[in-house]
Design a protein around this motif. Structure first.
Motif, mmCIF file in Angstrom:
data_model
loop_
_atom_site.group_PDB
_atom_site.id
_atom_site.type_symbol
_atom_site.label_atom_id
_atom_site.label_comp_id
_atom_site.label_asym_id
_atom_site.label_seq_id
_atom_site.Cartn_x
_atom_site.Cartn_y
_atom_site.Cartn_z
ATOM 1 N N MET A 1 19.530 -3.494 19.465
ATOM 2 C CA MET A 1 20.399 -3.529 19.767
ATOM 3 C C MET A 1 21.242 -2.504 20.601
ATOM 4 N N LEU A 2 21.772 -2.784 21.863
ATOM 5 C CA LEU A 2 21.815 -1.495 23.244
ATOM 6 C C LEU A 2 23.477 -0.684 22.407
ATOM 7 N N GLY A 3 23.321 0.588 22.217
ATOM 8 C CA GLY A 3 24.712 1.134 22.624
ATOM 9 C C GLY A 3 24.538 2.601 23.664
ATOM 10 N N VAL A 4 26.406 2.443 24.010
ATOM 11 C CA VAL A 4 26.293 3.617 24.952
ATOM 12 C C VAL A 4 27.638 4.851 23.920
ATOM 13 N N GLN A 5 26.968 5.708 23.865
ATOM 14 C CA GLN A 5 27.497 7.283 22.779
ATOM 15 C C GLN A 5 29.012 7.117 23.795
ATOM 16 N N GLN A 6 29.729 7.600 22.764
ATOM 17 C CA GLN A 6 31.264 8.867 23.794
ATOM 18 C C GLN A 6 31.157 9.690 23.587
ATOM 19 N N GLY A 7 31.088 9.740 24.504
ATOM 20 C CA GLY A 7 31.399 11.762 24.834
ATOM 21 C C GLY A 7 29.701 11.924 23.705
ATOM 22 N N ASP A 8 30.174 12.651 23.018
ATOM 23 C CA ASP A 8 29.212 13.893 21.812
ATOM 24 C C ASP A 8 29.131 13.528 20.947
ATOM 25 N N SER A 9 29.971 12.727 20.572
ATOM 26 C CA SER A 9 30.126 12.423 18.881
ATOM 27 C C SER A 9 28.690 11.067 18.668
ATOM 28 N N ASP A 10 29.567 10.696 17.136
ATOM 29 C CA ASP A 10 28.392 9.441 16.958
ATOM 30 C C ASP A 10 28.723 8.508 16.359
ATOM 31 N N ILE A 11 29.920 8.299 17.209
ATOM 32 C CA ILE A 11 30.171 7.050 17.408
ATOM 33 C C ILE A 11 29.893 6.036 18.813
ATOM 34 N N TRP B 1 32.273 -3.880 25.056
ATOM 35 C CA TRP B 1 30.949 -3.860 24.487
ATOM 36 C C TRP B 1 32.418 -2.788 22.936
ATOM 37 N N THR B 2 31.897 -3.374 21.621
ATOM 38 C CA THR B 2 32.193 -3.331 20.536
ATOM 39 C C THR B 2 32.265 -1.914 19.587
ATOM 40 N N LEU B 3 33.198 -1.702 19.738
ATOM 41 C CA LEU B 3 32.791 0.096 18.274
ATOM 42 C C LEU B 3 32.257 0.265 16.708
ATOM 43 N N SER B 4 31.351 1.171 17.639
ATOM 44 C CA SER B 4 30.386 0.907 15.667
ATOM 45 C C SER B 4 30.175 2.042 15.605
ATOM 46 N N CYS B 5 30.180 2.135 13.952
ATOM 47 C CA CYS B 5 29.516 3.117 13.179
ATOM 48 C C CYS B 5 28.911 3.519 13.180
ATOM 49 N N ALA B 6 27.589 2.829 13.483
ATOM 50 C CA ALA B 6 26.534 2.783 11.969
ATOM 51 C C ALA B 6 26.004 4.655 12.733
ATOM 52 N N VAL B 7 26.053 4.602 13.095
ATOM 53 C CA VAL B 7 25.749 6.346 13.809
ATOM 54 C C VAL B 7 25.662 7.857 12.834
ATOM 55 N N ALA B 8 27.601 7.027 13.041
ATOM 56 C CA ALA B 8 28.114 7.591 12.307
ATOM 57 C C ALA B 8 28.135 7.851 10.204
ATOM 58 N N GLU B 9 28.013 6.415 9.587
ATOM 59 C CA GLU B 9 27.520 5.995 8.788
ATOM 60 C C GLU B 9 26.154 6.619 7.628
ATOM 61 N N ALA B 10 25.143 6.409 8.874
ATOM 62 C CA ALA B 10 24.044 6.704 8.799
ATOM 63 C C ALA B 10 23.572 8.239 8.554
ATOM 64 N N LYS B 11 24.508 8.999 9.319
ATOM 65 C CA LYS B 11 24.537 10.538 9.294
ATOM 66 C C LYS B 11 25.194 10.895 7.652
ATOM 67 N N PHE B 12 26.391 10.332 7.397
ATOM 68 C CA PHE B 12 27.207 10.220 6.377
ATOM 69 C C PHE B 12 26.092 10.358 4.825
ATOM 70 N N PHE B 13 25.331 9.752 5.073
ATOM 71 C CA PHE B 13 24.743 8.977 3.973
ATOM 72 C C PHE B 13 23.665 9.665 3.957
ATOM 73 N N GLU B 14 22.930 10.398 4.747
ATOM 74 C CA GLU B 14 21.704 11.487 5.185
ATOM 75 C C GLU B 14 22.505 12.423 5.031
ATOM 76 N N ARG B 15 23.120 13.497 4.721
ATOM 77 C CA ARG B 15 24.026 14.362 4.135
ATOM 78 C C ARG B 15 24.197 14.063 3.094
ATOM 79 N N MET B 16 25.004 13.240 2.410
ATOM 80 C CA MET B 16 24.655 13.147 1.110
ATOM 81 C C MET B 16 23.540 12.703 0.616
ATOM 82 N N ALA B 17 22.778 12.593 0.859
ATOM 83 C CA ALA B 17 21.471 11.852 0.385
ATOM 84 C C ALA B 17 20.545 13.723 0.102
ATOM 85 N N ARG B 18 20.506 14.556 1.438
ATOM 86 C CA ARG B 18 20.364 16.247 0.981
ATOM 87 C C ARG B 18 20.605 16.873 -0.052
#
Length: 281
Positions: free
Chosen positions: A107-117, A134-151
């Motif tokens: 899937m292709l994505g365009v980053q919104q500024g310097d955010s994880d969205i 293009w549709t809003l995707s929080c997939a990267v933010a979700e992955a980052k959240f779960f990675e932080r919780m795992a750490r």
């Protein structure tokens, strides 16, 4: 609520300074159009845009072409056979050797500024999605959240196991995996991580089901990222942080029959979970 569908406007910028540093590079603004055509062929805007807006289908097609061209020089090409598969809004291909096959979709994505969205090439929920949408995707933010919780989670944490087990009971219901993931993210953000140890596995499963039941009764489940300013290490655009919480159960508030059906299916899910746990024991 911020818009969840976007059009991405593309504007040419002067690259003369970059040209001086890099060398063999043409500035799209300050070189003659004929010179650009002679050296580069069709312009970037013509290749991936419709008018002034980035076109999902054209961009996916261009990415498709680049993957196919690059494949020929990769070492894997001597052992694997690449077949490009038709797909309008992504790059999809099959890698095969002997009796082994792998299907890959990018899937292709365009980053919104310097955010994880990101703005994603994934189609919206509408029956028809224009190629410049293009549709809003929080997939990267979700992955980052779960990675932080795992750490941060202690050894023996079972929060992902809870999510996986609950996902198995969703089959054949009106509930999506995203609904369940949202519930778990809310609980992870409010429950001490020590409480997700395997010794409290059944308690956390009960919390998940109780939380979901309460949301169904209230006909409200807030999107985890909209208007949520208490998510450490996840970078959200200011507009998303300031947004009013978006209700994922809005359709239940508007349709009493849909809510009644959801409550019945929730009861079935509880029974299914009870039987599953009994069988595992």
């Amino acid at each position: 609520m911020p818009e969840r569908n976007f059009r991405i406007r593309v504007e040419l910028v002067c690259t003369c300074k970059t040209e001086q540093l890099v060398g063999d590079m043409l500035c799209f603004i300050h070189h003659e159009e004929e010179e650009q055509r002679r050296n580069l062929g069709p312009s970037l805007l013509q290749t991936v845009c419709t008018g002034s807006y980035l076109d999902v289908q054209k961009t996916a097609c261009r990415f498709h072409q680049l993957v196919k061209a690059c494949w020929l020089v990769l070492p894997h090409s001597r052992r694997w056979r690449l077949t490009m598969l038709p797909c309008d809004r992504s790059c999809k291909f099959k890698m095969a050797r002997a009796e082994e096959e792998i299907i890959i979709e990018i899937m292709l994505g365009v980053q919104q500024g310097d955010s994880d969205i990101f703005m994603s090439s994934q189609a919206s929920e509408a029956l028809f999605t224009p190629s410049t949408t293009w549709t809003l995707s929080c997939a990267v933010a979700e992955a980052k959240f779960f990675e932080r919780m795992a750490r941060r989670a202690p050894d023996g944490s079972f929060h992902l196991r809870c999510l996986q087990l609950c996902a198995r009971i969703l089959v054949g219901t009106c509930f999506s995996e995203y609904t369940l993931k949202t519930v778990v993210m809310h609980l992870l953000n409010t429950t001490p991580l020590s409480g997700w140890h395997r010794t409290r596995f059944l308690l956390r499963l009960d919390d998940i089901m109780r939380y979901l039941r309460h949301c169904l009764e209230e006909k409200r489940l807030d999107h985890f990222f909209f208007g949520n300013e208490k998510i450490p290490e996840v970078v959200l655009p200011p507009a998303l942080q300031r947004a009013e919480p978006f209700n994922l159960f809005q359709h239940l508030a508007q349709d009493p029959d849909a809510q009644a059906q959801a409550m019945r299916e929730f009861t079935d899910m509880q029974d299914r979970l009870t039987r599953m746990l009994a069988n595992d024991n």
